[in-house]
Design an enzyme around this catalytic site. Structure first.
Site, PDB file in Angstrom:
ATOM      1  N   LYS A   8      -3.991   2.246   4.351  1.00 50.52           N
ATOM      2  CA  LYS A   8      -3.862   1.699   2.993  1.00 50.52           C
ATOM      3  C   LYS A   8      -4.911   2.362   2.079  1.00 50.52           C
ATOM      4  O   LYS A   8      -5.135   3.558   2.213  1.00 50.52           O
ATOM      5  CB  LYS A   8      -3.968   0.177   3.036  1.00 50.52           C
ATOM      6  N   HIS A  91       6.774   0.790   1.987  1.00 48.48           N
ATOM      7  CA  HIS A  91       5.896  -0.284   2.461  1.00 48.48           C
ATOM      8  C   HIS A  91       6.003  -1.487   1.528  1.00 48.48           C
ATOM      9  O   HIS A  91       6.170  -1.335   0.317  1.00 48.48           O
ATOM     10  CB  HIS A  91       4.448   0.216   2.521  1.00 48.48           C
ATOM     11  N   GLU A  93       3.876  -3.374   0.301  1.00 45.57           N
ATOM     12  CA  GLU A  93       2.913  -3.379  -0.815  1.00 45.57           C
ATOM     13  C   GLU A  93       3.412  -2.501  -1.968  1.00 45.57           C
ATOM     14  O   GLU A  93       3.159  -2.790  -3.128  1.00 45.57           O
ATOM     15  CB  GLU A  93       1.526  -2.933  -0.307  1.00 45.57           C
ATOM     16  N   SER A 193      -0.381  -7.761  11.220  1.00 50.40           N
ATOM     17  CA  SER A 193      -1.480  -8.366  11.986  1.00 50.40           C
ATOM     18  C   SER A 193      -1.456  -8.007  13.471  1.00 50.40           C
ATOM     19  O   SER A 193      -1.746  -8.843  14.322  1.00 50.40           O
ATOM     20  CB  SER A 193      -1.495  -9.888  11.804  1.00 50.40           C
TER      21      SER A 193
HETATM   22  P1  13P Z   1      -2.149  -5.534   8.939  1.00 56.30           P
HETATM   23  O1  13P Z   1      -2.110  -4.971  10.343  1.00 56.30           O
HETATM   24  O2  13P Z   1      -3.489  -5.426   8.297  1.00 56.30           O
HETATM   25  O3  13P Z   1      -1.536  -6.894   8.872  1.00 56.30           O
HETATM   26  O4  13P Z   1      -1.196  -4.569   8.058  1.00 56.30           O
HETATM   27  C1  13P Z   1       0.073  -4.280   8.508  1.00 56.30           C
HETATM   28  C2  13P Z   1       0.652  -3.227   7.651  1.00 56.30           C
HETATM   29  O5  13P Z   1       0.970  -3.462   6.491  1.00 56.30           O
HETATM   30  C3  13P Z   1       0.818  -1.889   8.223  1.00 56.30           C
HETATM   31  O6  13P Z   1       1.580  -1.083   7.393  1.00 56.30           O
END
Ligand code: 13P
Length: 233
Positions: A8, A91, A93, A193
């Protein structure tokens, strides 16, 4: 099995160099495909430090045109020029905060594959969609814009499990993965997670072909622990 670390908006070139040097020196399971996905500005560093290893480097997004007046975007040929092997597309996000649509995901994926990049295309329902009984419809809509390709994998990332510590149960993940595979015959990674302690059970599910890891991919030890969990899964 494929384990990809989505960093990220973490790790500039300096931290990337440090992480990749550590990764290069640690023993890694050879039977697991390992990918790191740093921010754009750190891609060149990651490619350089990991050159000659079995660890691949992917971007977190890619544009559908090969060049042009698209401020702030990066196209597939430029990623290829850097030595980048693939890209994450769609993704949640990007969908949540930057208006990414299924149509955009489709265009980005097709262009990236055509340019020779591998693609990790992300799908997944929100908590409200799952509670409304809409999870399968959402997945069907998101997957319907993708076409089978040997360089395409899908990542099932339930939005309610991302960065929340609330992992899908192995049973729920298995059910969603089997559903995605009934729509499109490609490997499916689980994301949301994933940590060293829950990875073995998730990766043991028959239709879980790997993981897309966020938070736990930012430290070499926890990232490699997840990679090791994939060995016998
Ligand atoms: P986390 O493992 O921090 O929950 O993030 C998952 C993710 O969005 C991977 O692309």
């Amino acid at each position: 099995m494929l384990i990809a670390g989505n960093w990220k908006m973490y790790k500039g070139p300096e931290e990337t160099a440090h992480f990749c040097r550590q990764l290069r020196e640690h023993p890694r399971p050879t039977e697991v495909d390992i990918v790191v996905c740093p921010p754009y500005v750190s891609l060149a560093t990651a490619v350089q430090v990991l050159a000659g290893t079995d660890v691949a480097v992917a971007a977190q997004n890619v544009h559908w045109e090969s060049e042009g007046p698209f401020t702030g975007e990066v196209p597939a040929p430029m990623l290829r020029e850097l030595g980048v092997y693939g890209a994450i597309v769609g993704h949640s996000e990007r969908r949540q905060h930057f208006g990414e649509t299924d149509e955009g995901v489709s265009r980005r994926t097709r262009a990236a594959l055509a340019a020779g990049l591998s693609v990790i295309a992300c799908v997944g329902e929100t908590e409200a969609e799952r509670e409304a009984g809409e999870a399968e419809n959402v997945l069907r809509r998101q997957v319907s814009v993708l076409e089978r390709d040997e360089n395409l994998v899908v990542a099932y990332e339930p939005v309610w499990a991302i960065g929340t510590g609330k992992t899908a149960t192995p049973e729920l993940a298995q059910e969603a993965h089997a559903f995605v595979k009934s729509l499109l015959d490609v490997p499916v990674l689980y994301g949301g997670s994933v940590k060293p302690d829950n990875a073995p059970e998730l990766l043991a599910q028959p239709d879980v072909d790997g993981a897309l890891v966020g938070g736990a991919s930012l430290e070499v030890d926890s990232f490699l622990a997840i990679c090791r969990a994939a060995i016998h899964s």
